[in-house]
Design an enzyme around this catalytic site. Structure first.
Site, mmCIF file in Angstrom:
data_model
loop_
_atom_site.group_PDB
_atom_site.id
_atom_site.type_symbol
_atom_site.label_atom_id
_atom_site.label_comp_id
_atom_site.label_asym_id
_atom_site.label_seq_id
_atom_site.Cartn_x
_atom_site.Cartn_y
_atom_site.Cartn_z
ATOM 1 N N GLU A 1 0.808 -1.240 0.000
ATOM 2 C CA GLU A 1 0.000 0.000 0.000
ATOM 3 C C GLU A 1 0.834 1.280 0.000
ATOM 4 O O GLU A 1 0.609 2.180 0.806
ATOM 5 C CB GLU A 1 -0.957 -0.007 1.204
ATOM 6 C CG GLU A 1 -1.838 -1.250 1.257
ATOM 7 C CD GLU A 1 -2.779 -1.295 2.460
ATOM 8 O OE1 GLU A 1 -2.647 -0.447 3.358
ATOM 9 O OE2 GLU A 1 -3.634 -2.198 2.496
ATOM 10 N N GLU B 1 -6.219 -10.801 -0.947
ATOM 11 C CA GLU B 1 -6.997 -10.582 0.282
ATOM 12 C C GLU B 1 -8.495 -10.546 -0.035
ATOM 13 O O GLU B 1 -9.225 -9.668 0.423
ATOM 14 C CB GLU B 1 -6.566 -9.265 0.946
ATOM 15 C CG GLU B 1 -5.074 -9.184 1.198
ATOM 16 C CD GLU B 1 -4.645 -7.962 2.005
ATOM 17 O OE1 GLU B 1 -5.501 -7.278 2.590
ATOM 18 O OE2 GLU B 1 -3.426 -7.702 2.046
#
Ligand code: XIL
Length: 342
Positions: A146, A250
């Protein structure tokens, strides 16, 4: 009767009387789950589902900086090792998550004082101790997690602030510590965010041009029943066009993304969720085979989903197993759809 025993009996009934095919058995790639060692130890039914339904494991939290490196001079691999041992015992692939992130950073790192060389040394040491500990045992690592904002700029973090070129350096350091590990950049919400996606693609291009070892892209796939398929298709195509391995790392499909407290999971929302899951798996199967690293669910059952605990969304039902540990009605339909498509 203890709740866990009750769930186990229910689960056993499903196994004996109604269990059909396993999702993992119709897939030509590993099917993973992010797992929690506390539940593995305390909940036999959770443990049983993890054992029987998945061929890959990711530590939901226990390989992150905050847990693995709680003090400057102390590493704690105990819980990560427990998960690894389960993976080894049951011949599952272990995926490493994550080496460098702006979240779940221990206090001592957040308060660290030093010049650029000291910061570099600190991060290099972290990465190489962790990767070195799991050398040859963890197949792939989410090296950087991220790092970009929606507008494509580098996310402000202690790493961006204190270590010039920290992304490239992190990949290089990880590679030195385990030259056989596949190294991933992992991120969320690229769909509908062309600037974020462009920044990731640009990073890949630059790393490759500099011969920095990057082998894969993780698309987190925290999506919901309203996520736009054309936007998802665009980022999947753009990601696979890099030639790198692709991990849907995820996956969950939220049915109540606005956290409406009066939400009821009707047959309509359940059906919409099934359609999204089908779409995701079929889209993944279209990626060139040699780039299919696998699909990993974020958590196992609705009851242990991070959307409920971390985001406090009690009326969320984002996974294939319900909170009583049973396969949801859509499970068999998903398996059938994938089997038919192959
Ligand atoms: C989440 C965990 O599921 C939570 O238990 C924890 O409190 C916060 O982190 N993107 C990631 C994961 O890369 O590491 C996050 O996991 C979920 C979002």
């Amino acid at each position: 009767m203890k709740k866990s025993l009750f769930y186990f009996l229910l689960f056993a009934c499903q196994v004996v009387f109604g269990q059909s095919k396993y999702l993992k058995d119709v897939l030509p790639f590993p099917l993973g789950a992010a797992v929690n060692p506390r539940l593995l130890a305390a909940q036999p039914t959770y443990r049983e589902i993890v054992s029987s339904e998945f061929t890959g494991l990711t530590a939901e939290n226990h390989m992150k900086m905050m847990l693995v490196h709680p003090d400057a001079d102390r590493f704690d691999f105990s819980k990560g090792d427990e998960i690894l041992q389960l993976a080894q015992k049951e011949h599952k692939r272990m995926h490493g998550h994550t080496l460098v992130w702006h979240n779940q950073v221990p206090k001592w790192m957040n308060e660290y004082k030093g010049d650029a060389a000291a910061w570099e040394h600190m991060l290099k040491n972290h990465i190489q101790e962790v990767v070195g500990h799991y050398r040859g045992k963890v197949t792939g690592w989410d090296v950087v997690n991220e790092a970009f904002l929606d507008d494509g700029s580098l996310r402000p973090s202690i790493w961006a602030k204190n270590i010039p070129d920290y992304i490239a350096k992190s990949f290089q350091w990880a590679h030195e510590a385990d030259p056989t590990a596949l190294l991933f950049y992992n991120d969320y919400g690229q769909d509908g965010k062309p600037k974020k996606m462009a920044a990731i693609l640009q990073m890949v291009k630059e790393l490759k041009a500099r011969n920095i070892p990057i082998h894969g892209l993780g698309l987190q796939m925290h999506i919901n029943i309203h996520s736009k398929k054309d936007e998802l298709e665009t980022i999947i195509n753009q990601s696979s066009a890099t030639g790198l391995a692709i991990h849907f790392s995820e996956l969950d499909v939220a049915v109540n993304p606005k956290n409406d407290s009066t939400f009821v999971n009707t047959t309509e929302t359940q059906h919409a969720q099934l359609q999204r899951f089908e779409w995701v798996f079929l889209a993944y199967l279209k990626i060139p085979k040699n780039q299919q690293y696998g699909i990993t669910f974020w958590n196992v059952t609705d009851g242990d989903s991070w959307l409920r605990s971390y985001f406090k969304r009690p009326k969320e039902f984002p996974l294939l197993f319900d909170e009583t540990y049973l396969r949801k009605p859509m499970y068999d339909q998903l398996v059938q759809k994938i089997a038919d498509a192959k």
